[in-house]
Scaffold this motif. Structure first.
Motif, PDB file in Angstrom:
ATOM      1  N   GLU A  59      -1.566 -21.536   2.947  1.00  0.00           N
ATOM      2  CA  GLU A  59      -1.457 -20.815   4.282  1.00  0.00           C
ATOM      3  C   GLU A  59       0.134 -20.470   4.314  1.00  0.00           C
ATOM      4  OE1 GLU A  59      -1.522 -21.622   9.287  1.00  0.00           O
ATOM      5  OE2 GLU A  59      -2.097 -23.198   7.616  1.00  0.00           O
ATOM      6  N   PHE A  60       0.964 -21.288   3.659  1.00  0.00           N
ATOM      7  CA  PHE A  60       2.431 -20.828   3.684  1.00  0.00           C
ATOM      8  C   PHE A  60       2.621 -19.663   2.898  1.00  0.00           C
ATOM      9  CE2 PHE A  60       6.683 -22.604   2.078  1.00  0.00           C
ATOM     10  CZ  PHE A  60       7.536 -21.954   3.016  1.00  0.00           C
ATOM     11  N   ASN A  61       2.122 -19.689   1.715  1.00  0.00           N
ATOM     12  CA  ASN A  61       2.352 -18.636   0.995  1.00  0.00           C
ATOM     13  C   ASN A  61       1.490 -17.201   1.251  1.00  0.00           C
ATOM     14  OD1 ASN A  61       3.972 -19.848  -1.085  1.00  0.00           O
ATOM     15  ND2 ASN A  61       2.033 -20.438  -2.189  1.00  0.00           N
ATOM     16  N   ALA A  62       0.357 -17.623   1.911  1.00  0.00           N
ATOM     17  CA  ALA A  62      -0.480 -16.214   2.352  1.00  0.00           C
ATOM     18  C   ALA A  62       0.422 -15.793   3.659  1.00  0.00           C
ATOM     19  CB  ALA A  62      -1.608 -16.953   3.009  1.00  0.00           C
ATOM     20  N   LEU A  63       0.856 -16.502   4.308  1.00  0.00           N
ATOM     21  CA  LEU A  63       1.625 -15.813   5.625  1.00  0.00           C
ATOM     22  C   LEU A  63       2.769 -14.904   5.177  1.00  0.00           C
ATOM     23  CD1 LEU A  63       2.368 -15.463   8.643  1.00  0.00           C
ATOM     24  CD2 LEU A  63       3.831 -17.728   8.594  1.00  0.00           C
ATOM     25  N   TRP A  64       3.533 -15.370   4.028  1.00  0.00           N
ATOM     26  CA  TRP A  64       4.665 -14.516   3.587  1.00  0.00           C
ATOM     27  C   TRP A  64       4.271 -13.279   2.462  1.00  0.00           C
ATOM     28  CZ3 TRP A  64       8.805 -14.392   6.738  1.00  0.00           C
ATOM     29  CH2 TRP A  64       8.669 -15.387   7.716  1.00  0.00           C
ATOM     30  N   ASP A  65       3.045 -13.652   1.984  1.00  0.00           N
ATOM     31  CA  ASP A  65       2.230 -12.692   1.211  1.00  0.00           C
ATOM     32  C   ASP A  65       2.108 -11.682   2.154  1.00  0.00           C
ATOM     33  OD1 ASP A  65       2.590 -13.683  -1.201  1.00  0.00           O
ATOM     34  OD2 ASP A  65       0.465 -14.415  -1.160  1.00  0.00           O
ATOM     35  N   TRP A  66       1.520 -11.905   3.332  1.00  0.00           N
ATOM     36  CA  TRP A  66       1.247 -10.833   4.605  1.00  0.00           C
ATOM     37  C   TRP A  66       2.441 -10.365   4.885  1.00  0.00           C
ATOM     38  CZ3 TRP A  66       2.931 -10.796   9.549  1.00  0.00           C
ATOM     39  CH2 TRP A  66       2.293 -10.015  10.499  1.00  0.00           C
ATOM     40  N   VAL A  67       3.653 -11.051   5.067  1.00  0.00           N
ATOM     41  CA  VAL A  67       4.800 -10.289   5.601  1.00  0.00           C
ATOM     42  C   VAL A  67       5.367  -9.212   4.628  1.00  0.00           C
ATOM     43  CG1 VAL A  67       7.446 -10.693   5.753  1.00  0.00           C
ATOM     44  CG2 VAL A  67       5.544 -12.027   6.872  1.00  0.00           C
ATOM     45  N   ARG A  68       5.267  -9.650   3.214  1.00  0.00           N
ATOM     46  CA  ARG A  68       5.661  -8.453   2.140  1.00  0.00           C
ATOM     47  C   ARG A  68       4.684  -7.130   2.549  1.00  0.00           C
ATOM     48  NH1 ARG A  68       6.567 -12.933  -0.553  1.00  0.00           N
ATOM     49  NH2 ARG A  68       4.552 -13.002  -1.644  1.00  0.00           N
ATOM     50  N   GLY A  69       3.420  -7.570   2.564  1.00  0.00           N
ATOM     51  CA  GLY A  69       2.578  -6.471   2.572  1.00  0.00           C
ATOM     52  C   GLY A  69       2.972  -5.554   3.858  1.00  0.00           C
ATOM     53  N   ARG A  70       3.257  -6.135   4.932  1.00  0.00           N
ATOM     54  CA  ARG A  70       3.541  -5.304   6.202  1.00  0.00           C
ATOM     55  C   ARG A  70       4.679  -4.748   6.062  1.00  0.00           C
ATOM     56  NH1 ARG A  70       1.342  -6.475  11.423  1.00  0.00           N
ATOM     57  NH2 ARG A  70       3.077  -4.986  11.938  1.00  0.00           N
ATOM     58  N   LEU A  71       5.863  -5.377   5.496  1.00  0.00           N
ATOM     59  CA  LEU A  71       7.231  -4.709   5.211  1.00  0.00           C
ATOM     60  C   LEU A  71       7.020  -3.327   4.419  1.00  0.00           C
ATOM     61  CD1 LEU A  71       9.422  -7.773   4.589  1.00  0.00           C
ATOM     62  CD2 LEU A  71       9.248  -6.386   6.626  1.00  0.00           C
ATOM     63  N   GLN A  72       6.123  -3.664   3.359  1.00  0.00           N
ATOM     64  CA  GLN A  72       5.910  -2.422   2.425  1.00  0.00           C
ATOM     65  C   GLN A  72       5.264  -1.207   3.184  1.00  0.00           C
ATOM     66  OE1 GLN A  72       7.512  -2.407  -0.950  1.00  0.00           O
ATOM     67  NE2 GLN A  72       7.204  -0.163  -0.321  1.00  0.00           N
ATOM     68  N   ARG A  73       4.529  -1.481   3.731  1.00  0.00           N
ATOM     69  CA  ARG A  73       3.579  -0.570   4.435  1.00  0.00           C
ATOM     70  C   ARG A  73       4.591   0.248   5.874  1.00  0.00           C
ATOM     71  NH1 ARG A  73      -0.609  -3.979   4.278  1.00  0.00           N
ATOM     72  NH2 ARG A  73      -0.420  -4.881   6.310  1.00  0.00           N
ATOM     73  N   ALA A  74       5.321  -0.650   6.247  1.00  0.00           N
ATOM     74  CA  ALA A  74       6.332  -0.020   7.019  1.00  0.00           C
ATOM     75  C   ALA A  74       7.409   0.849   6.451  1.00  0.00           C
ATOM     76  CB  ALA A  74       7.375  -1.171   7.939  1.00  0.00           C
ATOM     77  N   CYS A  75       7.908   0.660   5.179  1.00  0.00           N
ATOM     78  CA  CYS A  75       8.586   1.352   4.336  1.00  0.00           C
ATOM     79  C   CYS A  75       7.871   2.674   4.225  1.00  0.00           C
ATOM     80  CB  CYS A  75       9.131   0.741   3.208  1.00  0.00           C
ATOM     81  SG  CYS A  75      10.176  -0.593   3.386  1.00  0.00           S
ATOM     82  N   ASP A  76       6.743   2.530   3.820  1.00  0.00           N
ATOM     83  CA  ASP A  76       5.890   3.761   3.335  1.00  0.00           C
ATOM     84  C   ASP A  76       5.455   4.595   4.660  1.00  0.00           C
ATOM     85  OD1 ASP A  76       5.884   2.631   0.886  1.00  0.00           O
ATOM     86  OD2 ASP A  76       3.812   1.909   0.897  1.00  0.00           O
ATOM     87  N   SER A  77       5.485   4.078   5.754  1.00  0.00           N
ATOM     88  CA  SER A  77       4.994   4.723   6.951  1.00  0.00           C
ATOM     89  C   SER A  77       5.985   5.574   7.421  1.00  0.00           C
ATOM     90  CB  SER A  77       4.486   3.664   8.101  1.00  0.00           C
ATOM     91  OG  SER A  77       4.182   4.250   9.137  1.00  0.00           O
ATOM     92  N   TYR A  78       7.459   4.992   7.223  1.00  0.00           N
ATOM     93  CA  TYR A  78       8.534   5.640   7.788  1.00  0.00           C
ATOM     94  C   TYR A  78       9.097   6.677   6.680  1.00  0.00           C
ATOM     95  CZ  TYR A  78       8.276   3.541  12.359  1.00  0.00           C
ATOM     96  OH  TYR A  78       7.957   3.014  13.375  1.00  0.00           O
ATOM     97  N   GLY A  79       8.455   6.568   5.518  1.00  0.00           N
ATOM     98  CA  GLY A  79       9.049   7.568   4.529  1.00  0.00           C
ATOM     99  C   GLY A  79      10.367   7.186   4.072  1.00  0.00           C
ATOM    100  N   VAL A  80      10.683   5.663   3.998  1.00  0.00           N
ATOM    101  CA  VAL A  80      11.920   5.410   3.421  1.00  0.00           C
ATOM    102  C   VAL A  80      11.831   4.779   2.068  1.00  0.00           C
ATOM    103  CG1 VAL A  80      13.880   3.553   4.053  1.00  0.00           C
ATOM    104  CG2 VAL A  80      12.922   5.128   5.871  1.00  0.00           C
TER     105      VAL A  80
END
Length: 456
Positions: A349-370
């Motif tokens: 659960e610990f690793n999965a949570l922060w795997d999810w965070v990395r995925g969301r952070l990357q999608r945010a970068c891509d979404s904002y075109g940064v």
């Protein structure tokens, strides 16, 4: 996305506003910094803890939070340089320390049963550990590991990774920042590092090129770059290092000062399924208490430390220290590692949570075109404002476009109640005390930061 100059200009304007906001909410920290500058060089106990406009001074910590002297509460994503895998000041560690302190005091100066019990546990938990010796820090552990490797192999040269941080030991205090071929500190003569060579992370061919030259005692690597930006190993990279070390009769040394007990109870070697010859441990191995360090490895290698097997001190590898194996640090380390070993199911659960965070952070970068990239493994998270996704330290620093932007992100988080270090390298080392709500709030703040950064 390009337009880096426009983004950096916008980040600079944000930064000025954020610095003023920090000054408004932390007047007592400012006062302490002014006092500290008179008695501490640079006003701090460790230079990486300084940031603009001045460091916050933390006086209390519990679970996932710290409180500064002005009463501000922050979600802490730094967690004592990553030492507090289970959170700040967990009850089960504190209670064990108090129990041992009442019985044994802080330092006995003799062998004690607590160290034997803990060494037995580490041998059970850490795959590479057939025997263990305790040290007073991760830096000491790295120093003794290099000495041990040279004594065992009869060779001099050490191959390390560019951007890898192994503490301030002279022989490894090189290839940390560009240019990688010069000592990292004034007062350190080049002769102290002349047998150490840096190679890029995730580049097994570069390691083999050095091994072919001969006289290599050890290849030392952080399985996930820590201070280098939480950059994960490529698939099969660590396996390739294991095969190369065997082929060229060198020792493979994992520096698990950060990854140890963080990615899995047995560290990165359990997480990646690659067993080194020697493991450097620190931080969490002492349960987050001072004096935390150890070296662990194959019995054949560790025999070079055995004064009974090798009575002549000039034929064995020297090791010692007044406070090594002291009951307080040993008690804290045993309490933490035994808890993590018993509750190994928490890691999924610990690793999965922060795997999810990395995925969301990357999608945010891509979404904002940064052009920004989330890196790491398990609960190690790096955020890089770089032209390409970093695979090595050279990418993280050489391809960075957002020097001001990464500082503005640090201040934005601070103003909004989240802290981590450093202001120049956004890398996060959260704990099991952090819940999904903390992770979600961090992602939302990051998205808000990007929205403001890209607003026209």
């Amino acid at each position: 996305m390009r337009g880096y100059e426009a983004l950096e200009e916008r980040a600079s304007r944000m930064l000025n506003d954020l610095l003023r906001a920090i000054e408004r909410k932390t007047p007592r920290s400012r006062e302490l910094f002014e006092r500290a500058r008179r008695v501490l060089p640079g006003g701090v106990t460790y230079h990486i803890r300084w940031f603009e406009p001045y460091p916050i001074y933390v006086e209390r910590a519990q679970g996932p939070y710290v409180w500064d002297v002005d009463g501000n509460r922050y979600v802490d994503l730094w967690m004592g340089h990553g030492a507090h895998v289970a959170g700040h000041n967990p009850d089960f560690v504190r209670e064990r320390v108090v129990e041992v302190l009442a019985r044994a005091g802080s330092h006995l100066g003799f062998e004690n049963p607590y160290a034997v019990e803990y060494a037995e546990l580490l041998v059970k938990v850490v795959p590479s550990a057939e025997q263990v010796r305790f040290t007073n820090s991760g830096t000491e552990a790295a120093m003794f590991a290099v000495r041990l490797a040279r004594a065992y192999t009869g060779r001099k040269r050490i191959v390390k990774v560019n951007g890898g941080w192994h503490g301030a030991y002279d022989a490894l205090h090189v290839a940390v920042n560009p240019p990688y071929n010069v000592p990292e500190s004034a007062g350190l003569p080049h002769d102290a590092v002349k047998y150490t060579v840096g190679v890029p992370f995730n580049d097994a061919e570069a390691v083999e090129a050095e091994l072919r030259k001969g006289d290599v005692a050890a290849v030392i690597v952080e399985p996930v770059l820590g201070a280098g930006g939480c950059i994960e190993a490529d698939r099969d990279y660590l396996r390739a290092l294991r095969e190369l070390a065997d082929r060229y009769d060198a020792l493979l040394v994992f520096d698990e000062v950060i990854t140890g007990f963080r990615l899995a109870p047995g560290g990165a070697q359990e997480y990646y399924g690659v067993t080194p010859d020697v493991t450097i441990l620190g931080k969490a191995v002492g349960g987050g208490y001072p004096g935390s360090g150890a070296i662990a490895g194959r019995a054949e290698v560790m025999r070079m430390l055995d004064h009974l097997a090798i009575p002549d001190p000039r034929r064995r590898s020297g090791h010692g220290g007044t406070f090594t194996g002291n009951p307080i640090t040993i008690a804290a380390g045993y309490a933490l590692v035994s808890y993590l070993h018993r509750n190994r199911g928490k890691y999924a659960e610990f690793n999965a949570l922060w795997d999810w965070v990395r995925g969301r952070l990357q999608r945010a970068c891509d979404s904002y075109g940064v052009d920004c990239h989330a890196t790491g493994a398990g609960s190690m998270v790096g955020i890089h404002f770089t032209e390409v996704r970093p695979r090595r330290h050279e990418d993280a620093v050489g391809r960075r476009w957002g020097g001001v932007t990464v500082k503005a992100l640090h201040k934005y988080m601070l103003v909004n109640g989240v802290v981590y270090l450093t202001e120049h390298m956004a890398h996060l080392l959260p704990s099991m005390a952090h819940e999904r709500g903390h992770a979600e709030a961090f992602v939302e703040l990051f998205e808000s930061f990007l929205a403001e950064l890209t607003r026209r």
